[in-house]
Scaffold this motif. Structure first.
Motif, short mmCIF file in Angstrom:
data_model
loop_
_atom_site.label_atom_id
_atom_site.label_comp_id
_atom_site.label_asym_id
_atom_site.label_seq_id
_atom_site.Cartn_x
_atom_site.Cartn_y
_atom_site.Cartn_z
N LEU A 31 45.84 33.31 41.16
CA LEU A 31 45.17 34.70 40.68
C LEU A 31 44.32 35.34 42.14
O LEU A 31 44.24 36.40 42.03
CB LEU A 31 44.21 34.19 39.66
CG LEU A 31 44.86 34.30 38.36
CD1 LEU A 31 43.87 33.98 37.05
CD2 LEU A 31 45.24 35.80 37.92
N THR A 32 43.58 34.18 42.84
CA THR A 32 43.01 34.80 43.92
C THR A 32 44.00 35.56 44.73
O THR A 32 43.47 36.51 45.43
CB THR A 32 42.34 33.63 44.76
OG1 THR A 32 41.41 33.08 43.70
CG2 THR A 32 41.57 34.07 45.96
N GLU A 33 45.06 35.09 44.89
CA GLU A 33 46.28 35.84 45.87
C GLU A 33 46.63 37.02 45.24
O GLU A 33 46.67 37.97 46.01
CB GLU A 33 47.21 34.79 46.07
CG GLU A 33 48.32 35.43 46.95
CD GLU A 33 49.45 34.44 47.33
OE1 GLU A 33 50.40 34.77 47.94
OE2 GLU A 33 49.52 33.14 46.93
N PHE A 34 46.95 37.02 44.10
CA PHE A 34 47.74 38.24 43.38
C PHE A 34 46.88 39.11 42.67
O PHE A 34 47.25 40.07 42.49
CB PHE A 34 48.81 37.69 42.71
CG PHE A 34 50.12 37.01 43.40
CD1 PHE A 34 50.94 37.65 44.05
CD2 PHE A 34 50.12 35.74 43.15
CE1 PHE A 34 51.92 37.15 44.73
CE2 PHE A 34 51.11 34.88 44.01
CZ PHE A 34 52.04 35.79 44.79
N LEU A 35 45.73 38.86 42.01
CA LEU A 35 45.11 39.84 41.03
C LEU A 35 44.70 41.04 41.71
O LEU A 35 44.66 41.91 41.21
CB LEU A 35 44.12 38.90 40.29
CG LEU A 35 43.25 39.67 39.16
CD1 LEU A 35 44.24 40.31 38.16
CD2 LEU A 35 42.46 38.72 38.49
N PRO A 36 44.09 40.67 42.94
CA PRO A 36 43.39 41.93 43.72
C PRO A 36 44.41 42.97 43.70
O PRO A 36 44.30 44.15 43.53
CB PRO A 36 42.85 41.46 44.99
CG PRO A 36 42.44 40.14 44.64
CD PRO A 36 43.46 39.61 43.56
N GLY A 37 45.67 42.68 44.18
CA GLY A 37 46.81 43.66 44.40
C GLY A 37 47.40 43.99 43.08
O GLY A 37 47.81 45.37 43.13
N LEU A 38 47.34 43.36 42.17
CA LEU A 38 47.75 43.61 40.77
C LEU A 38 46.76 44.90 40.30
O LEU A 38 47.28 45.66 39.72
CB LEU A 38 47.99 42.53 39.79
CG LEU A 38 49.31 41.76 40.07
CD1 LEU A 38 49.25 40.68 39.42
CD2 LEU A 38 50.60 42.49 39.84
N LYS A 39 45.60 44.36 40.34
CA LYS A 39 44.66 45.44 39.93
C LYS A 39 44.82 46.87 40.57
O LYS A 39 44.73 47.92 39.84
CB LYS A 39 43.15 44.94 40.19
CG LYS A 39 42.90 43.80 39.14
CD LYS A 39 41.47 43.55 39.45
CE LYS A 39 40.34 44.36 38.74
NZ LYS A 39 39.01 43.89 38.68
N ARG A 40 45.09 46.90 41.95
CA ARG A 40 45.37 48.00 42.76
C ARG A 40 46.62 48.83 42.13
O ARG A 40 46.54 50.07 42.02
CB ARG A 40 45.32 48.04 44.21
CG ARG A 40 43.93 47.46 44.75
CD ARG A 40 43.78 47.55 46.20
NE ARG A 40 44.98 46.57 46.78
CZ ARG A 40 44.50 45.57 47.03
NH1 ARG A 40 43.45 44.81 46.74
NH2 ARG A 40 45.35 44.49 47.55
N ARG A 41 47.38 48.01 42.32
CA ARG A 41 48.94 48.58 41.96
C ARG A 41 49.07 49.09 40.56
O ARG A 41 49.82 50.31 40.31
CB ARG A 41 50.04 47.62 42.01
CG ARG A 41 51.35 48.21 41.67
CD ARG A 41 52.29 46.70 41.66
NE ARG A 41 53.62 47.10 41.11
CZ ARG A 41 54.37 45.88 40.97
NH1 ARG A 41 54.31 44.73 41.25
NH2 ARG A 41 55.61 46.28 40.37
N LEU A 42 48.62 48.45 39.59
CA LEU A 42 48.52 48.87 38.18
C LEU A 42 47.47 49.82 37.49
O LEU A 42 47.40 50.07 36.45
CB LEU A 42 48.58 47.55 37.17
CG LEU A 42 49.94 46.64 37.36
CD1 LEU A 42 49.70 45.49 36.69
CD2 LEU A 42 51.23 47.52 37.35
#
Length: 278
Positions: free
Chosen positions: A18-29
């Motif tokens: 989650l630390t790796e992927f969630l920040p990018g998912l928040k921006r992308r989505l």
């Protein structure tokens, strides 16, 4: 609104994923609100303040729990201090369970999200009736009136009980999603009344495992019926599993639901964010 829910975080691997992927998912989505089930976040059993803070720092707005809520004893006091941590709603009143089973959150944009956590009763340590409990919350904060979006985490063992909860809340919640079994189901859909639904969100865990645990001990118990020690979380790269939901700003009902699977072993084998619309 754009919402995301992520399934059970299992140990260090799930937290790192989650630390790796969630920040990018928040921006992308362009996510407005993120819920994460974290009942297995601390070494596979329960939640601590330190592990919760890792998930909040990664971008979670709310953490839900389940049947392992109190495996880490500090959770009994931490949950009283942390309104973003939600335990199952349907504890009996005489249990005096600390914390809260539902919470209404204000987003930075001024919209309000109600999060409800429920525990199933089939093949689980049964609590009070989750259907009656969710009714009281949905009546006190109706969708489209008090709450702009409502997310219900149904933490349960059997698919039928989760599906029944989805239909029970249909038209009254934005999303009903199952947790606990750690395997993402392929039934993401919008129910007839407009509620997004998936039987199980899956886990944020290493899937080279038995539901997120290192394989040796589960295999030993299945083949010999003799315990050799505690389950331990698998430590390889996590697949981050969850669901994305877009709601209608007027009604709060779902317009779109899509599975999320990134990283680890599962993601290369399934389409990510295939479009599903009402």
């Amino acid at each position: 609104m754009k919402l995301a829910f992520f399934g059970d975080v299992v140990g260090r691997s799930g937290r790192d994923g989650l630390t790796e992927f969630l920040p990018g998912l928040k921006r992308r989505l362009q996510l407005d609100f993120v819920v994460v089930n974290a009942e297995n976040a601390a070494a596979g059993f329960g939640i601590t303040e330190a592990t919760a803070n890792e998930l909040f720092d990664a971008g979670a707005d709310c953490l839900t729990l389940g049947n392992h809520s109190w495996d880490q004893k500090e959770a009994l006091t931490y949950i009283v201090r942390e309104p973003r941590l939600i335990r199952p709603l349907n504890y009996p009143p005489l249990s005096h369970a600390p914390g809260r089973g539902a919470q209404l959150f204000d987003t930075p944009s001024g919209r309000r999200v109600l999060v409800v956590n429920l525990l199933g009763r089939v093949y689980m340590d049964p609590l009070d009736d989750p259907f009656a409990a969710v009714d009281r919350e949905l009546e006190s904060a109706p969708l489209g009136a008090v709450a702009d979006a409502i997310i219900v985490d149904m933490h349960a063992e059997v698919s039928s009980e989760k599906m029944a909860m989805g239909h029970w809340c249909d038209g009254r919640a934005s999303l009903v999603v199952g947790t606990h079994t750690h395997v993402p189901t392929a039934d993401a859909q919008i129910l007839p009344g407009g509620t997004a639904y998936q039987t199980d969100a899956g886990a944020c865990a290493d899937y080279d495992s038995v539901i997120g645990n290192q394989k040796d001990e589960p295999l030993r118990r299945f083949t010999t019926k003799i315990s050799g020690g505690r389950y331990k979380p698998a430590e390889g790269p996590a697949t981050v599993c969850g669901v994305f939901v877009e709601t209608d700003d007027r009604t709060g009902l779902a317009r779109r639901i899509e599975p999320i699977r990134v990283g680890g072993r599962l993601a290369p084998h399934v389409p990510v964010l295939d479009r599903i619309e009402a």
